[in-house]
Scaffold this motif. Structure first.
Motif, mmCIF file in Angstrom:
data_model
loop_
_atom_site.group_PDB
_atom_site.id
_atom_site.type_symbol
_atom_site.label_atom_id
_atom_site.label_comp_id
_atom_site.label_asym_id
_atom_site.label_seq_id
_atom_site.Cartn_x
_atom_site.Cartn_y
_atom_site.Cartn_z
ATOM 1 N N GLY A 1 0.809 -1.217 0.000
ATOM 2 C CA GLY A 1 0.000 0.000 0.000
ATOM 3 C C GLY A 1 0.838 1.261 0.000
ATOM 4 O O GLY A 1 0.572 2.196 -0.765
ATOM 5 N N GLY B 1 1.051 3.744 -3.150
ATOM 6 C CA GLY B 1 0.654 5.130 -2.935
ATOM 7 C C GLY B 1 1.754 6.106 -3.324
ATOM 8 O O GLY B 1 1.493 7.129 -3.967
ATOM 9 N N CYS B 2 2.976 5.802 -2.956
ATOM 10 C CA CYS B 2 4.102 6.669 -3.324
ATOM 11 C C CYS B 2 4.283 6.717 -4.836
ATOM 12 O O CYS B 2 4.543 7.782 -5.409
ATOM 13 N N TRP C 1 1.606 8.880 -6.357
ATOM 14 C CA TRP C 1 1.872 10.281 -6.061
ATOM 15 C C TRP C 1 2.916 10.848 -7.022
ATOM 16 O O TRP C 1 2.737 11.913 -7.604
#
Length: 114
Positions: free
Chosen positions: A95, A99-100, A103
């Protein structure tokens, strides 16, 4: 599908190839930093949003995410023996890395849209 999909030689090769690319990118970025005419925000924004640099950074992020996943996954598989805790930690790691990655790619895609 198993947690052990990447076993043996394949993750070893992926980690070594990604490490070489990461080092090459860091050398390139360092050279760009020290040879830059200006350290102003607009100059670095233009550098980041240059199509070549955006592509190189995108590949760098992918290599970094694979490198981090394989390294952290191996540490968790070696040292966390409780299966439920292992699954939880690996899920959290996926996760965070996902997510990184999203982004960074959102930032990189702003150059195409904006």
């Amino acid at each position: 599908m198993s947690l052990y999909v990447l076993e043996g030689l394949r993750p070893w090769v992926i980690q070594r190839v990604s490490a070489v690319y990461i080092v090459l990118f860091l050398v390139y970025a360092t050279i760009c930093f020290f040879t830059a005419n200006s350290i102003a925000y607009e100059a670095w924004k233009n550098w980041l949003y240059d199509p070549f640099n955006t592509t190189v950074i995108g590949i760098f992020v992918i290599a970094l995410l694979f490198h981090a996943w394989i390294g952290m996954r191996d540490v968790v598989l070696d040292y966390v023996h409780n299966i439920m805790l292992r699954i939880f930690i690996l899920a959290m790691l996926i996760g965070v890395l996902f997510g990184c990655g999203l982004w960074v790619f959102r930032i990189l895609l702003l150059s195409v849209v904006g």
